[in-house]
Design an enzyme around this catalytic site. Structure first.
Site, short mmCIF file in Angstrom:
data_model
loop_
_atom_site.label_atom_id
_atom_site.label_comp_id
_atom_site.label_asym_id
_atom_site.label_seq_id
_atom_site.Cartn_x
_atom_site.Cartn_y
_atom_site.Cartn_z
N GLY A 45 0.85 -1.18 0.00
CA GLY A 45 0.00 0.00 0.00
C GLY A 45 0.88 1.23 0.00
O GLY A 45 2.04 1.18 0.43
N GLN A 50 3.05 9.93 1.38
CA GLN A 50 4.33 9.24 1.40
C GLN A 50 5.19 9.55 0.17
O GLN A 50 6.37 9.24 0.16
CB GLN A 50 4.12 7.73 1.50
CG GLN A 50 3.54 7.28 2.83
CD GLN A 50 3.37 5.80 2.84
OE1 GLN A 50 2.37 5.26 2.39
NE2 GLN A 50 4.38 5.11 3.36
N CYS A 107 6.04 0.06 7.44
CA CYS A 107 5.70 1.24 6.65
C CYS A 107 6.90 1.65 5.81
O CYS A 107 8.03 1.68 6.33
CB CYS A 107 5.28 2.38 7.57
SG CYS A 107 4.81 3.89 6.73
N LEU A 108 6.68 1.97 4.55
CA LEU A 108 7.79 2.38 3.68
C LEU A 108 8.44 3.66 4.18
O LEU A 108 9.63 3.87 3.94
CB LEU A 108 7.29 2.56 2.24
CG LEU A 108 6.78 1.29 1.56
CD1 LEU A 108 6.19 1.62 0.19
CD2 LEU A 108 7.89 0.26 1.43
N HIS A 149 -4.44 1.21 7.51
CA HIS A 149 -3.08 1.74 7.62
C HIS A 149 -2.90 2.92 6.66
O HIS A 149 -2.41 3.99 7.06
CB HIS A 149 -2.07 0.63 7.31
CG HIS A 149 -0.64 1.07 7.33
ND1 HIS A 149 0.23 0.69 8.31
CD2 HIS A 149 0.08 1.85 6.47
CE1 HIS A 149 1.43 1.23 8.07
NE2 HIS A 149 1.35 1.93 6.95
N GLU A 150 -3.30 2.74 5.40
CA GLU A 150 -3.13 3.81 4.41
C GLU A 150 -4.07 4.98 4.69
O GLU A 150 -3.70 6.15 4.53
CB GLU A 150 -3.33 3.28 3.00
CG GLU A 150 -2.37 2.17 2.59
CD GLU A 150 -0.90 2.51 2.79
OE1 GLU A 150 -0.51 3.69 2.69
OE2 GLU A 150 -0.11 1.57 3.04
N HIS A 153 -2.64 7.42 7.03
CA HIS A 153 -1.69 8.36 6.42
C HIS A 153 -2.39 9.64 5.96
O HIS A 153 -1.82 10.73 6.02
CB HIS A 153 -0.97 7.73 5.23
CG HIS A 153 0.22 6.91 5.59
ND1 HIS A 153 1.34 7.44 6.20
CD2 HIS A 153 0.48 5.58 5.41
CE1 HIS A 153 2.23 6.48 6.38
NE2 HIS A 153 1.73 5.35 5.92
#
Length: 193
Positions: A45, A50, A107-108, A149-150, A153
């Site tokens: 995702g 991000q 997480c990236l 999760h996304e 953000h």
């Protein structure tokens, strides 16, 4: 085109993102760049903040997780989730469904840190797709988790916010290294405003 991933500590990751409409400039190109960036970073995702855009859009491909479960317990536990590959524009959470379950998240924007986070097992959501068609559906299992999760953000929230103060304190040095770009990744990272 792969875009650089914004590192933890960048203020954009703590902003509430803005809604967009179908006239957002170069939207189709931006969405393709998000897919390229997510896959090029081995993510499942990716949210617009991000990649340094404070807009309410994210992409999810949970099919790759569901198809590659090695643990038999996970296969059984998440059997009701076939996985999704979807663009979510201006998403909303209509309702949380079921008990909260722990699952290890990463997480990236916060590489090399993975921790268990409790989230509801299912979630009713509404959103626009890349053609600005409206959808309402219930997501289950890993798909529900990645969506949540996304979605966080877009509201300036990170998965580490769910951890205990002690756990966050213990990872303070790692977080500082990430915010100073002193961490090795297979993808390009930047600090952003």
């Amino acid at each position: 085109m792969k875009l650089p991933i914004v590192a933890f500590g960048s203020p954009i990751l703590r902003k509430v993102a803005e809604e967009i409409d179908e006239n957002y400039p170069d939207l189709k190109t931006f969405i393709q760049n998000m897919w390229d960036t997510m896959y090029g970073s081995y993510g499942v995702g990716l949210a617009a903040p991000q990649v340094n855009k404070s807009i309410r859009i994210f992409v999810v491909d949970s099919k790759q997780v569901v198809e590659n479960f090695e643990d038999e317990e996970d296969k059984v536990k998440y059997a009701n989730d076939p996985g999704i590959k979807q663009v979510f524009i201006n998403p909303e959470i209509e309702a949380f469904i079921g008990e909260e379950e722990p699952y290890t998240e990463g997480c990236l924007s916060i590489p090399k840190i993975r921790e268990d986070v409790k989230r509801p097992a299912s979630v009713k959501v509404s959103y626009f797709d890349e053609d600005f068609n409206k959808h309402t559906e219930v997501l289950h299992g890993i798909s529900a988790r990645v969506f949540q999760h996304e979605f966080d953000h877009l509201d300036g929230k990170l998965f580490i916010d769910y951890l205990s103060p002690l756990k966050r304190k213990l990872m303070k040095g790692k977080l500082l290294d990430i915010s100073n770009l002193k961490v090795r990744t297979d993808y390009r990272m930047i600090k952003a405003n």
